[in-house]
Scaffold this motif. Sequence first.
Motif, PDB file in Angstrom:
ATOM      1  N   GLY A 186      10.233  -1.272   2.613  1.00 36.81           N
ATOM      2  CA  GLY A 186      10.618  -1.534   1.167  1.00 36.81           C
ATOM      3  C   GLY A 186      10.087  -3.290   1.045  1.00 36.81           C
ATOM      4  O   GLY A 186      10.292  -3.641   0.042  1.00 36.81           O
ATOM      5  N   ARG A 187      10.874  -3.192   1.035  1.00 34.37           N
ATOM      6  CA  ARG A 187      10.804  -4.930   1.968  1.00 34.37           C
ATOM      7  C   ARG A 187       9.838  -5.822   2.137  1.00 34.37           C
ATOM      8  O   ARG A 187       9.984  -6.822   1.173  1.00 34.37           O
ATOM      9  CB  ARG A 187      12.197  -5.909   3.160  1.00 34.37           C
ATOM     10  N   PHE A 188       9.237  -4.978   2.839  1.00 34.15           N
ATOM     11  CA  PHE A 188       8.188  -5.691   3.028  1.00 34.15           C
ATOM     12  C   PHE A 188       6.970  -5.543   1.418  1.00 34.15           C
ATOM     13  O   PHE A 188       6.538  -7.265   1.183  1.00 34.15           O
ATOM     14  CB  PHE A 188       6.990  -5.215   4.174  1.00 34.15           C
ATOM     15  N   ALA A 189       7.067  -4.973   1.125  1.00 36.83           N
ATOM     16  CA  ALA A 189       6.489  -4.138  -0.254  1.00 36.83           C
ATOM     17  C   ALA A 189       6.701  -5.418  -1.717  1.00 36.83           C
ATOM     18  O   ALA A 189       5.993  -5.459  -2.159  1.00 36.83           O
ATOM     19  CB  ALA A 189       6.976  -3.081  -0.604  1.00 36.83           C
ATOM     20  N   THR A 190       8.288  -5.219  -1.612  1.00 38.28           N
ATOM     21  CA  THR A 190       8.736  -5.940  -2.939  1.00 38.28           C
ATOM     22  C   THR A 190       8.064  -7.815  -2.156  1.00 38.28           C
ATOM     23  O   THR A 190       8.056  -8.207  -3.071  1.00 38.28           O
ATOM     24  CB  THR A 190      10.263  -6.390  -2.170  1.00 38.28           C
ATOM     25  N   ARG A 191       8.321  -8.038  -0.719  1.00 36.18           N
ATOM     26  CA  ARG A 191       7.687 -10.147  -0.653  1.00 36.18           C
ATOM     27  C   ARG A 191       6.728  -9.762  -1.030  1.00 36.18           C
ATOM     28  O   ARG A 191       6.032 -10.826  -1.434  1.00 36.18           O
ATOM     29  CB  ARG A 191       7.759  -9.950   0.579  1.00 36.18           C
ATOM     30  N   GLU A 202       6.064   0.368  -2.764  1.00 35.09           N
ATOM     31  CA  GLU A 202       6.088   1.185  -1.311  1.00 35.09           C
ATOM     32  C   GLU A 202       5.604   2.200  -1.122  1.00 35.09           C
ATOM     33  O   GLU A 202       6.293   3.150  -2.933  1.00 35.09           O
ATOM     34  CB  GLU A 202       7.858   1.480  -0.618  1.00 35.09           C
ATOM     35  N   ALA A 203       5.486   3.159  -0.968  1.00 32.80           N
ATOM     36  CA  ALA A 203       4.078   4.007  -1.746  1.00 32.80           C
ATOM     37  C   ALA A 203       5.183   5.723  -1.061  1.00 32.80           C
ATOM     38  O   ALA A 203       6.073   5.527  -0.632  1.00 32.80           O
ATOM     39  CB  ALA A 203       3.489   4.158  -0.064  1.00 32.80           C
ATOM     40  N   GLY A 204       5.172   6.525  -2.429  1.00 34.51           N
ATOM     41  CA  GLY A 204       6.141   7.734  -2.093  1.00 34.51           C
ATOM     42  C   GLY A 204       5.334   8.576  -2.488  1.00 34.51           C
ATOM     43  O   GLY A 204       3.750   8.454  -3.139  1.00 34.51           O
ATOM     44  N   ASP A 205       5.744  10.106  -2.218  1.00 33.97           N
ATOM     45  CA  ASP A 205       4.481  10.871  -2.145  1.00 33.97           C
ATOM     46  C   ASP A 205       3.959  11.168  -3.128  1.00 33.97           C
ATOM     47  O   ASP A 205       5.092  11.175  -4.070  1.00 33.97           O
ATOM     48  CB  ASP A 205       5.711  12.357  -1.301  1.00 33.97           C
ATOM     49  N   GLY A 206       2.889  11.211  -3.868  1.00 31.30           N
ATOM     50  CA  GLY A 206       2.609  11.866  -5.058  1.00 31.30           C
ATOM     51  C   GLY A 206       2.526  10.603  -5.643  1.00 31.30           C
ATOM     52  O   GLY A 206       1.677  10.723  -6.725  1.00 31.30           O
ATOM     53  N   ASP A 207       2.513   9.411  -4.928  1.00 30.60           N
ATOM     54  CA  ASP A 207       2.536   8.378  -6.034  1.00 30.60           C
ATOM     55  C   ASP A 207       0.455   7.809  -6.630  1.00 30.60           C
ATOM     56  O   ASP A 207      -0.057   8.357  -5.652  1.00 30.60           O
ATOM     57  CB  ASP A 207       2.385   7.262  -5.357  1.00 30.60           C
ATOM     58  N   GLY A 210      -4.174   2.370  -9.803  1.00 31.59           N
ATOM     59  CA  GLY A 210      -5.345   2.399 -10.616  1.00 31.59           C
ATOM     60  C   GLY A 210      -5.379   0.772 -10.237  1.00 31.59           C
ATOM     61  O   GLY A 210      -4.664   0.084  -8.799  1.00 31.59           O
ATOM     62  N   GLY A 211      -6.242  -0.042 -11.174  1.00 30.79           N
ATOM     63  CA  GLY A 211      -6.858  -0.823 -10.437  1.00 30.79           C
ATOM     64  C   GLY A 211      -5.981  -2.117 -10.637  1.00 30.79           C
ATOM     65  O   GLY A 211      -4.843  -2.057 -11.782  1.00 30.79           O
ATOM     66  N   GLY A 212      -5.594  -3.298  -9.567  1.00 29.67           N
ATOM     67  CA  GLY A 212      -4.105  -3.814  -9.515  1.00 29.67           C
ATOM     68  C   GLY A 212      -3.431  -4.103  -9.579  1.00 29.67           C
ATOM     69  O   GLY A 212      -2.042  -4.262  -9.677  1.00 29.67           O
ATOM     70  N   GLU A 213      -3.531  -2.725  -8.173  1.00 32.21           N
ATOM     71  CA  GLU A 213      -1.863  -1.743  -7.927  1.00 32.21           C
ATOM     72  C   GLU A 213      -2.104  -1.424  -6.524  1.00 32.21           C
ATOM     73  O   GLU A 213      -3.700  -1.467  -5.996  1.00 32.21           O
ATOM     74  CB  GLU A 213      -1.557  -0.621  -8.571  1.00 32.21           C
ATOM     75  N   ALA A 214      -1.037  -1.817  -5.881  1.00 36.38           N
ATOM     76  CA  ALA A 214      -0.891  -2.337  -4.647  1.00 36.38           C
ATOM     77  C   ALA A 214       0.051  -0.856  -3.401  1.00 36.38           C
ATOM     78  O   ALA A 214       1.154  -1.129  -4.425  1.00 36.38           O
ATOM     79  CB  ALA A 214      -1.353  -2.932  -3.647  1.00 36.38           C
ATOM     80  N   LEU A 215      -0.234  -0.157  -2.934  1.00 37.79           N
ATOM     81  CA  LEU A 215       0.282   0.691  -1.841  1.00 37.79           C
ATOM     82  C   LEU A 215       0.823   0.416  -0.786  1.00 37.79           C
ATOM     83  O   LEU A 215      -0.293   0.253  -0.251  1.00 37.79           O
ATOM     84  CB  LEU A 215       0.520   2.103  -2.772  1.00 37.79           C
ATOM     85  N   VAL A 216       2.297   0.435   0.008  1.00 29.78           N
ATOM     86  CA  VAL A 216       2.767  -0.607   1.528  1.00 29.78           C
ATOM     87  C   VAL A 216       2.891   1.454   1.600  1.00 29.78           C
ATOM     88  O   VAL A 216       4.184   1.784   1.359  1.00 29.78           O
ATOM     89  CB  VAL A 216       3.270  -1.423   1.456  1.00 29.78           C
TER      90      VAL A 216
END
Length: 336
Positions: A186-191, A202-207, A210-216
Amino acid sequence: MRSVISDILEDGGIDVVTTARDGREAVEAVMESEPDVVTMDVEMPEMNGIEAVEEIMTARPTPVLMLSAHTDENADVTFEALEKGAVDFFTKPGGEVSMEMSRLKDQLVDMVRSVAEVDVTGDGGGHQPGRSEPSITPDSVVKNATLVIGSSTGGPTVVEQILSELPVGADLRILVVQHMPTDFTGRFATRLNKRSEYAVREAGDGDRIGGGEALVAAGGSHMEVSNYRSGRLRVALTEDDPVNSVRPSVDVTMESAAEVIDDPLVGVILTGMGTDGARGIQAIKAASGTTLAQDEASSAVYGMPKRAVETGAVDTVCPLDELSDRILDAINAEVH
């Protein structure tokens, strides 16, 4: 804790030449003993782990493995230590340390041996401040491309560099799988969110993204691509058994992406120990995706990239400073 760790390392065949009570003593000990590797606590009196790592890297560059507790504050400090030159970190258990540390002794010994092999004397192919920013717009790239990045030891700062160099105009959907414990992702995603033009979380179940977005990928859970439609993908988190002895696993995310996504797909394997990602890269290649791997010279640990390259499914092996450009080349509409 020093006694417990010393005993574990000695039992694992590692010669513990000395111990130190705080960061200042640690710096002095490194100068006097010239060890192959240092284990460094994050929080210490007199001089903390960040300051000690910085001094060691200036005076006598030595591979450092940070020891960090499972807290948000320690996570932030640990990432700062990685920025200063520490190679990786090991999360200390809470409660009765002797019982829990003994349970984790094999992992600790393996990590110390792996970190000891890292060359910290050069820049490792690090970021070049004068690098020109590519000119990219949604019109210049193929539509609805997805990027999947897998990394382990030495990966956090490398992932951070790549995401900071990717322009949001490329309109990528980005999935990051970094081997990292719960409470740290979670902290990594924030950085990453602060240092990138992309919206990172940070990824959550069911997240969905689209374009311009990223999940850790969240620590302790596999991240599967469960659905893809009209340029948006959905992920599912599972607590299935570890794959390649890790969870999250790069293979799980890459293989599911290759199976579900029918638009352009790019897979990248970065520095790390182990074999995770090799099957995933093969799956992306089989799905007509583009595959990249970090080269040995710029990798802290050339384990995961090497195993991926050995499969014969990697299109391009290149230094860190070229990876973001090669990713953009892969989605360049003019090339395709």
